[in-house]
Motif scaffolding. Structure first.
Motif, short mmCIF file in Angstrom:
data_model
loop_
_atom_site.label_atom_id
_atom_site.label_comp_id
_atom_site.label_asym_id
_atom_site.label_seq_id
_atom_site.Cartn_x
_atom_site.Cartn_y
_atom_site.Cartn_z
N GLY A 152 0.78 -1.23 0.00
CA GLY A 152 0.00 0.00 0.00
C GLY A 152 0.81 1.27 0.00
O GLY A 152 0.25 2.37 0.10
N GLY A 153 2.15 1.16 -0.11
CA GLY A 153 2.98 2.35 -0.14
C GLY A 153 3.09 2.94 -1.53
O GLY A 153 2.57 2.39 -2.50
N SER A 154 3.77 4.08 -1.61
CA SER A 154 4.04 4.70 -2.91
C SER A 154 5.54 4.69 -3.13
O SER A 154 6.31 4.87 -2.19
N VAL A 155 5.94 4.48 -4.37
CA VAL A 155 7.35 4.39 -4.72
C VAL A 155 7.62 5.29 -5.92
O VAL A 155 6.95 5.16 -6.95
N ILE A 156 8.57 6.20 -5.78
CA ILE A 156 8.95 7.06 -6.88
C ILE A 156 10.46 6.92 -7.08
O ILE A 156 11.22 6.99 -6.12
N ASP A 157 10.88 6.73 -8.30
CA ASP A 157 12.30 6.57 -8.58
C ASP A 157 13.09 7.78 -8.09
O ASP A 157 12.66 8.92 -8.27
#
Length: 240
Positions: A152-157
């Motif tokens: 449920g997390g968010s991941v941004i490069d």
């Protein structure tokens, strides 16, 4: 994209943001990329990392049919897919989120395209990630990103975060943040936990927690479960 994160699989019978924290559960994945060799390499790497790759697709219709049939935990999707190789993958990701809100999305891109990243995460960044293909050659980064969005997390490069930090922006609550707080918010946007941020910046976890509380206060984020406030903070960062 947090150190020591256990494998987490979202419940199929819970609203978005509710997940089963069962370390024994296996994250089920579908892959979509028209480059067969890359797709097979990703499938092999994910399988070796302990994930269950339940299907692969070479185009958007195949991807949507596969997701409808399998209802995986995570869909890993290339941004540029046939027939025009522009934004088909991004549009497919939006359709998947609309049709299957509990399916997490990890979008892969060949280039640093901040607009695509912002568009993807703007509506609801929970369970969504945007990663450069160069990053997925490091299996630990790819596996970590999959685990984070599945939880449920968010991941941004990190390269996208760096580009976003450097862009011109109008006055916003983010202007009230100190340089250290902005640095920590950028790492939060990458999906890092407080412990991972502390390790990265060589700080005590309590120091990071204090900065995070200050960020929440300056962005006027009312007390709620911390994971939700982290997502809202990232969303404020992307919208600014």
């Amino acid at each position: 994209m947090a150190a020591g994160c256990a494998l987490l699989a979202p419940s199929r019978h819970a609203p978005r943001g509710t997940h089963v924290t069962d370390p024994a559960s296996t994250v089920r994945i579908v892959l979509a990329d028209d480059a067969v060799l890359l797709r097979e390499a990703l499938a092999g790497a994910l399988a070796a990392a302990g994930f269950d790759v339940v299907g692969q697709a070479a185009d958007v219709p195949g991807l949507l049919a596969l997701v409808d049939r399998e209802v995986p935990d995570v869909a890993v999707v290339d941004v540029r897919m046939p027939p025009t190789h522009t934004t088909e993958g991004l549009e497919a990701a939006r359709q998947i989120r609309s049709r299957h809100p509990r399916v997490a999305i990890l979008v892969l891109s060949q280039y640093v395209e901040t607009r695509f990243a912002v568009d993807l995460l703007r509506d609801d960044p929970s369970g969504v990630g945007y990663l450069l293909k160069d990053r997925v050659t490091r299996v630990t980064d790819l596996a970590d990103a999959v685990r984070r969005v599945a939880a449920g997390g968010s991941v941004i490069d990190p390269e996208v975060v760096a580009r976003l930090l450097g862009r011109p922006r109008s006055h916003s609550p983010l202007d009230e943040l100190t340089p250290r707080e902005r640095e920590i918010l950028g790492l939060m946007a990458e999906g890092r936990s407080n412990q991972a941020i502390a390790d990265r910046l060589v700080l005590e976890v309590k120091t990071v927690e204090g900065h995070v509380r200050a960020i929440f206060s300056k962005l006027a984020l009312e007390p709620t479960p911390e994971d939700h406030r982290r997502v809202l903070a990232v969303l404020a960062y992307l919208r600014s």
